[in-house]
Design a protein around this motif. Structure first.
Motif, PDB file in Angstrom:
ATOM      1  N   GLY A  95       0.830  -1.192   0.000  1.00  0.00           N
ATOM      2  CA  GLY A  95       0.000   0.000   0.000  1.00  0.00           C
ATOM      3  C   GLY A  95       0.868   1.247   0.000  1.00  0.00           C
ATOM      4  O   GLY A  95       2.073   1.190  -0.274  1.00  0.00           O
ATOM      5  N   LYS A  96       0.271   2.364   0.319  1.00  0.00           N
ATOM      6  CA  LYS A  96       1.017   3.615   0.337  1.00  0.00           C
ATOM      7  C   LYS A  96       0.449   4.536   1.399  1.00  0.00           C
ATOM      8  O   LYS A  96      -0.706   4.402   1.821  1.00  0.00           O
ATOM      9  N   ILE A  97       1.290   5.423   1.869  1.00  0.00           N
ATOM     10  CA  ILE A  97       0.872   6.526   2.737  1.00  0.00           C
ATOM     11  C   ILE A  97       1.408   7.792   2.085  1.00  0.00           C
ATOM     12  O   ILE A  97       2.618   7.923   1.871  1.00  0.00           O
ATOM     13  N   ASP A  98       0.531   8.690   1.747  1.00  0.00           N
ATOM     14  CA  ASP A  98       0.919   9.881   0.992  1.00  0.00           C
ATOM     15  C   ASP A  98       1.208  11.084   1.878  1.00  0.00           C
ATOM     16  O   ASP A  98       2.001  11.953   1.518  1.00  0.00           O
ATOM     17  N   LEU A  99       0.553  11.133   3.031  1.00  0.00           N
ATOM     18  CA  LEU A  99       0.710  12.262   3.941  1.00  0.00           C
ATOM     19  C   LEU A  99       0.573  11.753   5.364  1.00  0.00           C
ATOM     20  O   LEU A  99      -0.320  10.955   5.664  1.00  0.00           O
TER      21      LEU A  99
ATOM     22  N   GLY B   3       8.590   9.035  12.379  1.00  0.00           N
ATOM     23  CA  GLY B   3       8.850   9.777  11.149  1.00  0.00           C
ATOM     24  C   GLY B   3       9.951   9.140  10.327  1.00  0.00           C
ATOM     25  O   GLY B   3       9.858   9.051   9.092  1.00  0.00           O
ATOM     26  N   LYS B   4      10.988   8.666  10.998  1.00  0.00           N
ATOM     27  CA  LYS B   4      12.079   7.991  10.298  1.00  0.00           C
ATOM     28  C   LYS B   4      11.591   6.704   9.646  1.00  0.00           C
ATOM     29  O   LYS B   4      11.973   6.386   8.514  1.00  0.00           O
ATOM     30  N   LEU B   5      10.747   5.962  10.364  1.00  0.00           N
ATOM     31  CA  LEU B   5      10.199   4.717   9.814  1.00  0.00           C
ATOM     32  C   LEU B   5       9.334   5.003   8.593  1.00  0.00           C
ATOM     33  O   LEU B   5       9.408   4.289   7.584  1.00  0.00           O
ATOM     34  N   ILE B   6       8.527   6.027   8.667  1.00  0.00           N
ATOM     35  CA  ILE B   6       7.661   6.389   7.539  1.00  0.00           C
ATOM     36  C   ILE B   6       8.493   6.748   6.314  1.00  0.00           C
ATOM     37  O   ILE B   6       8.213   6.300   5.200  1.00  0.00           O
TER      38      ILE B   6
ATOM     39  N   PRO C 182       9.208   6.701   1.049  1.00  0.00           N
ATOM     40  CA  PRO C 182      10.066   7.883   0.843  1.00  0.00           C
ATOM     41  C   PRO C 182       9.338   9.084   0.254  1.00  0.00           C
ATOM     42  O   PRO C 182       9.761  10.228   0.476  1.00  0.00           O
ATOM     43  N   GLU C 183       8.259   8.860  -0.488  1.00  0.00           N
ATOM     44  CA  GLU C 183       7.541   9.971  -1.108  1.00  0.00           C
ATOM     45  C   GLU C 183       6.478  10.578  -0.199  1.00  0.00           C
ATOM     46  O   GLU C 183       5.831  11.565  -0.569  1.00  0.00           O
ATOM     47  N   CYS C 184       6.292  10.012   0.971  1.00  0.00           N
ATOM     48  CA  CYS C 184       5.270  10.503   1.889  1.00  0.00           C
ATOM     49  C   CYS C 184       5.650  11.891   2.414  1.00  0.00           C
ATOM     50  O   CYS C 184       6.782  12.119   2.849  1.00  0.00           O
ATOM     51  N   LYS C 185       4.695  12.812   2.380  1.00  0.00           N
ATOM     52  CA  LYS C 185       4.908  14.133   2.962  1.00  0.00           C
ATOM     53  C   LYS C 185       4.671  14.043   4.464  1.00  0.00           C
ATOM     54  O   LYS C 185       3.701  13.426   4.923  1.00  0.00           O
ATOM     55  N   LEU C 186       5.568  14.654   5.235  1.00  0.00           N
ATOM     56  CA  LEU C 186       5.561  14.526   6.684  1.00  0.00           C
ATOM     57  C   LEU C 186       5.320  15.882   7.333  1.00  0.00           C
ATOM     58  O   LEU C 186       6.021  16.858   7.038  1.00  0.00           O
ATOM     59  N   ILE C 187       4.320  15.940   8.214  1.00  0.00           N
ATOM     60  CA  ILE C 187       4.020  17.164   8.943  1.00  0.00           C
ATOM     61  C   ILE C 187       4.053  16.864  10.439  1.00  0.00           C
ATOM     62  O   ILE C 187       3.322  15.994  10.921  1.00  0.00           O
ATOM     63  N   PHE C 188       4.909  17.570  11.167  1.00  0.00           N
ATOM     64  CA  PHE C 188       4.919  17.475  12.627  1.00  0.00           C
ATOM     65  C   PHE C 188       4.045  18.588  13.193  1.00  0.00           C
ATOM     66  O   PHE C 188       4.201  19.753  12.843  1.00  0.00           O
ATOM     67  N   LEU C 189       3.129  18.210  14.075  1.00  0.00           N
ATOM     68  CA  LEU C 189       2.280  19.157  14.797  1.00  0.00           C
ATOM     69  C   LEU C 189       2.513  18.913  16.278  1.00  0.00           C
ATOM     70  O   LEU C 189       2.191  17.839  16.794  1.00  0.00           O
ATOM     71  N   THR C 190       3.083  19.881  16.981  1.00  0.00           N
ATOM     72  CA  THR C 190       3.578  19.610  18.329  1.00  0.00           C
ATOM     73  C   THR C 190       3.501  20.844  19.214  1.00  0.00           C
ATOM     74  O   THR C 190       3.424  21.979  18.717  1.00  0.00           O
ATOM     75  N   MET C 191       3.529  20.608  20.518  1.00  0.00           N
ATOM     76  CA  MET C 191       3.668  21.691  21.484  1.00  0.00           C
ATOM     77  C   MET C 191       5.132  21.917  21.832  1.00  0.00           C
ATOM     78  O   MET C 191       5.463  22.871  22.536  1.00  0.00           O
ATOM     79  N   ARG C 192       6.008  21.059  21.351  1.00  0.00           N
ATOM     80  CA  ARG C 192       7.437  21.143  21.662  1.00  0.00           C
ATOM     81  C   ARG C 192       8.128  22.130  20.733  1.00  0.00           C
ATOM     82  O   ARG C 192       7.902  22.113  19.520  1.00  0.00           O
ATOM     83  N   SER C 193       8.967  22.975  21.283  1.00  0.00           N
ATOM     84  CA  SER C 193       9.695  23.925  20.435  1.00  0.00           C
ATOM     85  C   SER C 193      11.084  24.241  20.979  1.00  0.00           C
ATOM     86  O   SER C 193      11.667  25.271  20.659  1.00  0.00           O
ATOM     87  N   GLU C 194      11.639  23.323  21.808  1.00  0.00           N
ATOM     88  CA  GLU C 194      12.983  23.560  22.318  1.00  0.00           C
ATOM     89  C   GLU C 194      13.973  23.584  21.159  1.00  0.00           C
ATOM     90  O   GLU C 194      13.907  22.746  20.263  1.00  0.00           O
TER      91      GLU C 194
ATOM     92  N   LYS D 251      17.153  18.475  10.961  1.00  0.00           N
ATOM     93  CA  LYS D 251      18.341  17.860  10.363  1.00  0.00           C
ATOM     94  C   LYS D 251      18.130  16.382  10.059  1.00  0.00           C
ATOM     95  O   LYS D 251      18.606  15.873   9.043  1.00  0.00           O
ATOM     96  N   ASP D 252      17.404  15.686  10.930  1.00  0.00           N
ATOM     97  CA  ASP D 252      17.195  14.248  10.741  1.00  0.00           C
ATOM     98  C   ASP D 252      16.189  13.944   9.641  1.00  0.00           C
ATOM     99  O   ASP D 252      16.351  12.990   8.879  1.00  0.00           O
ATOM    100  N   LEU D 253      15.126  14.764   9.574  1.00  0.00           N
ATOM    101  CA  LEU D 253      13.987  14.392   8.743  1.00  0.00           C
ATOM    102  C   LEU D 253      13.598  15.426   7.686  1.00  0.00           C
ATOM    103  O   LEU D 253      12.930  15.079   6.710  1.00  0.00           O
TER     104      LEU D 253
END
Length: 223
Positions: free
Chosen positions: A56-60, A82-85, A90-102, A111-113
């Motif tokens: 299958g696929k995951i696009d987003l 995120g690394k596993l995805i 590899p073509e999946c678009k990745l969006i992080f939504l977080t309260m963390r901002s350190e 740098k990693d992703l």
């Protein structure tokens, strides 16, 4: 992206996941997307691998950073997911939504992703969220204001180290003993010790224990 796309949403708050789905369903091109819900690292891990095994696929993917760990497979946060995805899709678009901002955490994720989207939950609302996602789906990269300011803070500090150094400091802050850090970072113990000495030299003039190192890092707003 077309209507037959698959979107994975991972957050440990079910109401948040449902809100994202409701908002994305009104975005042009996503109204008929297949949404996969996941409320834990373990469930997300299983869904990702099952989808891959079925060709299958995951696009987003929308990911929180703070998630219950799945330690059996070294999944400690949304970062490892995120690394596993990216490995599986590899073509999946990745969006992080977080309260963390350190600053160090932001620097590590970028740098990693290099995710297509990196957004502080404090910077969005019901109106702006779908607009931002639409731009990302269409090919843009997006960093919200809080994330950008966090990057600037690290630049202002003129910290001279790389992503491994940041990871070492974050692990120490999480209570991981130095002797166990090679389990998380692909470096030798001698290399880790040298990097730790460099971090201490920059933050506490090379003098002090781990507790004092973390106190200084927190005081500077790095973690």
């Amino acid at each position: 992206m077309e209507n037959n796309n698959t979107i994975l949403i991972v957050d440990d708050h079910p109401m948040t996941v449902d809100s994202y789905i409701n908002l994305l369903s009104d975005v042009d091109g996503l109204s008929n997307a297949c949404f996969l819900k996941s409320f834990s690292s373990q469930d997300a891990f299983q869904k990702i691998n099952f989808c891959n095994a079925q060709n299958g696929k995951i696009d987003l993917t929308l990911l929180d950073i703070n998630l219950p760990p799945f330690e059996e497979y070294n999944i400690f946060s949304g970062i490892e997911l995120g690394k596993l995805i990216k490995l599986r899709f590899p073509e999946c678009k990745l969006i992080f939504l977080t309260m963390r901002s350190e600053p160090l955490l932001v620097d590590k994720v970028l740098k990693d992703l290099c995710p297509e989207g990196f957004i502080s939950k404090n910077d969005i609302n019901f109106e702006t969220f779908p607009q931002i996602c639409k731009k990302i789906v269409e090919g843009d990269f997006y960093r919200s204001e809080t994330i950008i300011n966090s990057q600037r803070e690290l630049f202002k500090r003129n910290i001279n180290w790389d992503v491994y150094d940041s990871q070492i400091l974050l692990l120490i802050a999480d209570g991981v003993k130095t002797i166990n850090i090679p389990e998380y970072v692909p470096l030798s113990m001698s290399s880790i010790e040298k990097r730790k000495a460099n971090i201490k030299a920059q933050l506490i003039n090379g003098v002090g224990n781990d507790k004092e190192l973390i106190h200084s890092a927190k005081r500077l707003g790095l973690i």
